[in-house]
Design a protein around this motif. Sequence first.
Motif, PDB file in Angstrom:
ATOM      1  N   SER A   1       0.815  -1.218   0.000  1.00  0.00           N
ATOM      2  CA  SER A   1       0.000   0.000   0.000  1.00  0.00           C
ATOM      3  C   SER A   1       0.846   1.264   0.000  1.00  0.00           C
ATOM      4  CB  SER A   1      -0.912   0.021   1.231  1.00  0.00           C
ATOM      5  OG  SER A   1      -0.167   0.294   2.405  1.00  0.00           O
ATOM      6  N   GLY A   2       2.099   1.155   0.441  1.00  0.00           N
ATOM      7  CA  GLY A   2       2.930   2.333   0.575  1.00  0.00           C
ATOM      8  C   GLY A   2       2.696   3.088   1.864  1.00  0.00           C
ATOM      9  N   ASP A   3       1.739   2.625   2.674  1.00  0.00           N
ATOM     10  CA  ASP A   3       1.435   3.233   3.963  1.00  0.00           C
ATOM     11  C   ASP A   3       1.857   2.263   5.059  1.00  0.00           C
ATOM     12  OD1 ASP A   3      -0.310   3.573   6.431  1.00  0.00           O
ATOM     13  OD2 ASP A   3      -0.872   5.376   5.327  1.00  0.00           O
ATOM     14  N   PRO A   4       2.744   2.680   5.974  1.00  0.00           N
ATOM     15  CA  PRO A   4       3.235   1.750   6.999  1.00  0.00           C
ATOM     16  C   PRO A   4       2.122   1.125   7.830  1.00  0.00           C
ATOM     17  CG  PRO A   4       4.588   3.729   6.958  1.00  0.00           C
ATOM     18  CD  PRO A   4       3.406   3.999   6.064  1.00  0.00           C
ATOM     19  N   GLU A   5       1.098   1.902   8.179  1.00  0.00           N
ATOM     20  CA  GLU A   5       0.006   1.375   8.993  1.00  0.00           C
ATOM     21  C   GLU A   5      -0.794   0.323   8.234  1.00  0.00           C
ATOM     22  OE1 GLU A   5      -2.259   4.756  10.097  1.00  0.00           O
ATOM     23  OE2 GLU A   5      -0.720   5.588  11.428  1.00  0.00           O
ATOM     24  N   ALA A   6      -1.128   0.639   6.988  1.00  0.00           N
ATOM     25  CA  ALA A   6      -1.908  -0.296   6.178  1.00  0.00           C
ATOM     26  C   ALA A   6      -1.107  -1.547   5.850  1.00  0.00           C
ATOM     27  CB  ALA A   6      -2.383   0.386   4.895  1.00  0.00           C
ATOM     28  N   ASP A   7       0.187  -1.391   5.569  1.00  0.00           N
ATOM     29  CA  ASP A   7       1.023  -2.550   5.277  1.00  0.00           C
ATOM     30  C   ASP A   7       1.175  -3.447   6.504  1.00  0.00           C
ATOM     31  OD1 ASP A   7       1.509  -2.090   2.592  1.00  0.00           O
ATOM     32  OD2 ASP A   7       3.261  -0.842   2.962  1.00  0.00           O
ATOM     33  N   ALA A   8       1.327  -2.841   7.685  1.00  0.00           N
ATOM     34  CA  ALA A   8       1.416  -3.641   8.912  1.00  0.00           C
ATOM     35  C   ALA A   8       0.120  -4.397   9.144  1.00  0.00           C
ATOM     36  CB  ALA A   8       1.730  -2.733  10.108  1.00  0.00           C
ATOM     37  N   PHE A   9      -0.989  -3.780   8.793  1.00  0.00           N
ATOM     38  CA  PHE A   9      -2.299  -4.395   9.011  1.00  0.00           C
ATOM     39  C   PHE A   9      -2.492  -5.619   8.135  1.00  0.00           C
ATOM     40  CE2 PHE A   9      -7.071  -4.233   8.679  1.00  0.00           C
ATOM     41  CZ  PHE A   9      -7.319  -4.553   9.994  1.00  0.00           C
ATOM     42  N   ILE A  10      -2.169  -5.519   6.843  1.00  0.00           N
ATOM     43  CA  ILE A  10      -2.363  -6.667   5.952  1.00  0.00           C
ATOM     44  C   ILE A  10      -1.314  -7.746   6.199  1.00  0.00           C
ATOM     45  CG2 ILE A  10      -3.537  -5.344   4.153  1.00  0.00           C
ATOM     46  CD1 ILE A  10      -0.911  -5.314   2.578  1.00  0.00           C
ATOM     47  N   THR A  11      -0.166  -7.365   6.755  1.00  0.00           N
ATOM     48  CA  THR A  11       0.839  -8.361   7.116  1.00  0.00           C
ATOM     49  C   THR A  11       0.370  -9.188   8.299  1.00  0.00           C
ATOM     50  OG1 THR A  11       2.647  -6.940   6.337  1.00  0.00           O
ATOM     51  CG2 THR A  11       3.239  -8.715   7.854  1.00  0.00           C
ATOM     52  N   ALA A  12      -0.261  -8.528   9.272  1.00  0.00           N
ATOM     53  CA  ALA A  12      -0.659  -9.193  10.512  1.00  0.00           C
ATOM     54  C   ALA A  12      -1.972  -9.941  10.407  1.00  0.00           C
ATOM     55  CB  ALA A  12      -0.738  -8.165  11.643  1.00  0.00           C
ATOM     56  N   ASP A  13      -2.857  -9.521   9.517  1.00  0.00           N
ATOM     57  CA  ASP A  13      -4.207 -10.076   9.457  1.00  0.00           C
ATOM     58  C   ASP A  13      -4.435 -10.801   8.130  1.00  0.00           C
ATOM     59  OD1 ASP A  13      -6.936 -10.582   9.320  1.00  0.00           O
ATOM     60  OD2 ASP A  13      -7.497  -8.716  10.299  1.00  0.00           O
ATOM     61  N   PRO A  14      -4.501 -12.126   8.133  1.00  0.00           N
ATOM     62  CA  PRO A  14      -4.709 -12.879   6.887  1.00  0.00           C
ATOM     63  C   PRO A  14      -5.986 -12.485   6.145  1.00  0.00           C
ATOM     64  CG  PRO A  14      -3.968 -14.352   8.616  1.00  0.00           C
ATOM     65  CD  PRO A  14      -4.266 -13.037   9.280  1.00  0.00           C
ATOM     66  N   LEU A  15      -7.068 -12.203   6.877  1.00  0.00           N
ATOM     67  CA  LEU A  15      -8.305 -11.813   6.212  1.00  0.00           C
ATOM     68  C   LEU A  15      -8.131 -10.470   5.515  1.00  0.00           C
ATOM     69  CD1 LEU A  15     -11.272 -12.368   5.578  1.00  0.00           C
ATOM     70  CD2 LEU A  15     -11.873 -11.200   7.706  1.00  0.00           C
ATOM     71  N   ALA A  16      -7.449  -9.540   6.152  1.00  0.00           N
ATOM     72  CA  ALA A  16      -7.203  -8.239   5.538  1.00  0.00           C
ATOM     73  C   ALA A  16      -6.419  -8.401   4.243  1.00  0.00           C
ATOM     74  CB  ALA A  16      -6.453  -7.332   6.514  1.00  0.00           C
ATOM     75  N   LEU A  17      -5.456  -9.320   4.243  1.00  0.00           N
ATOM     76  CA  LEU A  17      -4.676  -9.565   3.033  1.00  0.00           C
ATOM     77  C   LEU A  17      -5.553 -10.112   1.920  1.00  0.00           C
ATOM     78  CD1 LEU A  17      -1.986  -9.667   1.566  1.00  0.00           C
ATOM     79  CD2 LEU A  17      -1.552 -11.893   2.628  1.00  0.00           C
TER      80      LEU A  17
ATOM     81  N   GLY B   1     -14.897   0.427  12.829  1.00  0.00           N
ATOM     82  CA  GLY B   1     -14.588   0.635  14.234  1.00  0.00           C
ATOM     83  C   GLY B   1     -14.232  -0.640  14.972  1.00  0.00           C
ATOM     84  N   ARG B   2     -13.799  -1.652  14.244  1.00  0.00           N
ATOM     85  CA  ARG B   2     -13.442  -2.931  14.862  1.00  0.00           C
ATOM     86  C   ARG B   2     -12.564  -3.730  13.902  1.00  0.00           C
ATOM     87  NH1 ARG B   2     -18.795  -2.874  13.410  1.00  0.00           N
ATOM     88  NH2 ARG B   2     -19.488  -4.413  11.844  1.00  0.00           N
ATOM     89  N   PRO B   3     -11.871  -4.758  14.414  1.00  0.00           N
ATOM     90  CA  PRO B   3     -11.063  -5.603  13.528  1.00  0.00           C
ATOM     91  C   PRO B   3     -11.940  -6.299  12.491  1.00  0.00           C
ATOM     92  CG  PRO B   3     -10.505  -5.988  15.835  1.00  0.00           C
ATOM     93  CD  PRO B   3     -11.747  -5.160  15.832  1.00  0.00           C
ATOM     94  N   LEU B   4     -11.349  -6.662  11.381  1.00  0.00           N
ATOM     95  CA  LEU B   4     -12.089  -7.398  10.361  1.00  0.00           C
ATOM     96  C   LEU B   4     -12.306  -8.826  10.822  1.00  0.00           C
ATOM     97  CD1 LEU B   4     -10.290  -6.239   7.072  1.00  0.00           C
ATOM     98  CD2 LEU B   4     -12.278  -5.224   8.225  1.00  0.00           C
ATOM     99  N   GLY B   5     -13.527  -9.304  10.656  1.00  0.00           N
ATOM    100  CA  GLY B   5     -13.853 -10.672  11.010  1.00  0.00           C
ATOM    101  C   GLY B   5     -14.639 -11.310   9.888  1.00  0.00           C
ATOM    102  N   ALA B   6     -14.292 -12.537   9.528  1.00  0.00           N
ATOM    103  CA  ALA B   6     -14.970 -13.193   8.408  1.00  0.00           C
ATOM    104  C   ALA B   6     -16.462 -13.350   8.672  1.00  0.00           C
ATOM    105  CB  ALA B   6     -14.331 -14.549   8.136  1.00  0.00           C
ATOM    106  N   ALA B   7     -16.826 -13.814   9.858  1.00  0.00           N
ATOM    107  CA  ALA B   7     -18.245 -14.001  10.182  1.00  0.00           C
ATOM    108  C   ALA B   7     -18.973 -12.675  10.232  1.00  0.00           C
ATOM    109  CB  ALA B   7     -18.376 -14.740  11.512  1.00  0.00           C
ATOM    110  N   ASP B   8     -18.324 -11.675  10.792  1.00  0.00           N
ATOM    111  CA  ASP B   8     -18.922 -10.345  10.895  1.00  0.00           C
ATOM    112  C   ASP B   8     -19.248  -9.782   9.520  1.00  0.00           C
ATOM    113  OD1 ASP B   8     -19.752  -7.935  12.101  1.00  0.00           O
ATOM    114  OD2 ASP B   8     -17.765  -7.052  11.822  1.00  0.00           O
ATOM    115  N   LEU B   9     -18.295  -9.879   8.597  1.00  0.00           N
ATOM    116  CA  LEU B   9     -18.522  -9.359   7.250  1.00  0.00           C
ATOM    117  C   LEU B   9     -19.500 -10.226   6.465  1.00  0.00           C
ATOM    118  CD1 LEU B   9     -14.863  -8.337   6.315  1.00  0.00           C
ATOM    119  CD2 LEU B   9     -16.777  -6.810   6.835  1.00  0.00           C
ATOM    120  N   ALA B  10     -19.415 -11.533   6.648  1.00  0.00           N
ATOM    121  CA  ALA B  10     -20.317 -12.428   5.918  1.00  0.00           C
ATOM    122  C   ALA B  10     -21.768 -12.208   6.316  1.00  0.00           C
ATOM    123  CB  ALA B  10     -19.920 -13.876   6.162  1.00  0.00           C
TER     124      ALA B  10
END
Length: 283
Positions: A98-114, A141-150
């Motif tokens: 993404s070129g953004d340190p925050e966004a890159d850290a997020f997709i690195t840490a969260d498989p669903l985000a990736l 306003g919360r972490p991404l969750g597969a069930a939550d989004l589904a």
Amino acid sequence: MVQQAIASLVPKLRQPVIAAVNGPASGGCFALALASDVRIAARSAKFNAAFVRLRMVGWRVYGPPSVPRIACLPTPSDTRVRRGSRRRYPDDMGLYLSGDPEADAFITADPLALLVGMVLDQQIPLERAFAAPYELSRRLGRPLGAADLADADPDELGAVFSRAPALHRFPASMAKRVQAMCRLVVDDYDSDAANVWLTATDGRELLRRVSALPGFGPQKAKIFVALLGKQLGVTPPGWREASAPFGEDGSFRSIADIIDTVTRDKVREYKKAMKAAAKASTG
């Protein structure tokens, strides 16, 4: 492991402990280096905590509680890195999409985000696609969750995607695609996106699983398998063959090869050349 046991004792020593790293430092050796007071790394040194990034073990296994967490971050606020500052993990341990340190850290840490970023990576710049999961989590306003989004109301989720600035060129349709992908993760992988690759026995099975995800065509599926293998340590037998030609070592064909601005530009030059060649062949 012995190294991890020793690492837990290092902070209790009265004398300063210096770690001289002259090659790969993974697992317990990585923990020992982290626990030391001073680390001297040769040019050949390479630090790796792939299992943490894959959520297979807890961070405390790799270091004392005083060491800041670099993975398994629960919310976007926990991944905040001051803009312009050094990243909190070695370059080879984080994605640069993404070129953004925050966004890159997020997709690195969260498989669903990736996975969400991969779904959105079409018809918009890659930086925008892979920054979107972080922004989506912030809007919800919360972490991404597969069930939550589904289980989310489709119209409400579409409205979140469409809020200016929209998360995609086609926010409503992409919200539906992300929701369908999350539904499959819930139904087939126990709501854990990482299970898509953690339980695959070989490259062919991994490719088959990824190809079945909504939003993943044949080429995108191969690129994602190559990304997992090249940058996230997911290397089941035959992964390079399954992801060919994108798994080829030393190539600059896709996002699987992007680790900084230089490699990003090389990938873009390759794609530009391919488009020019295709146009010339049909002209």
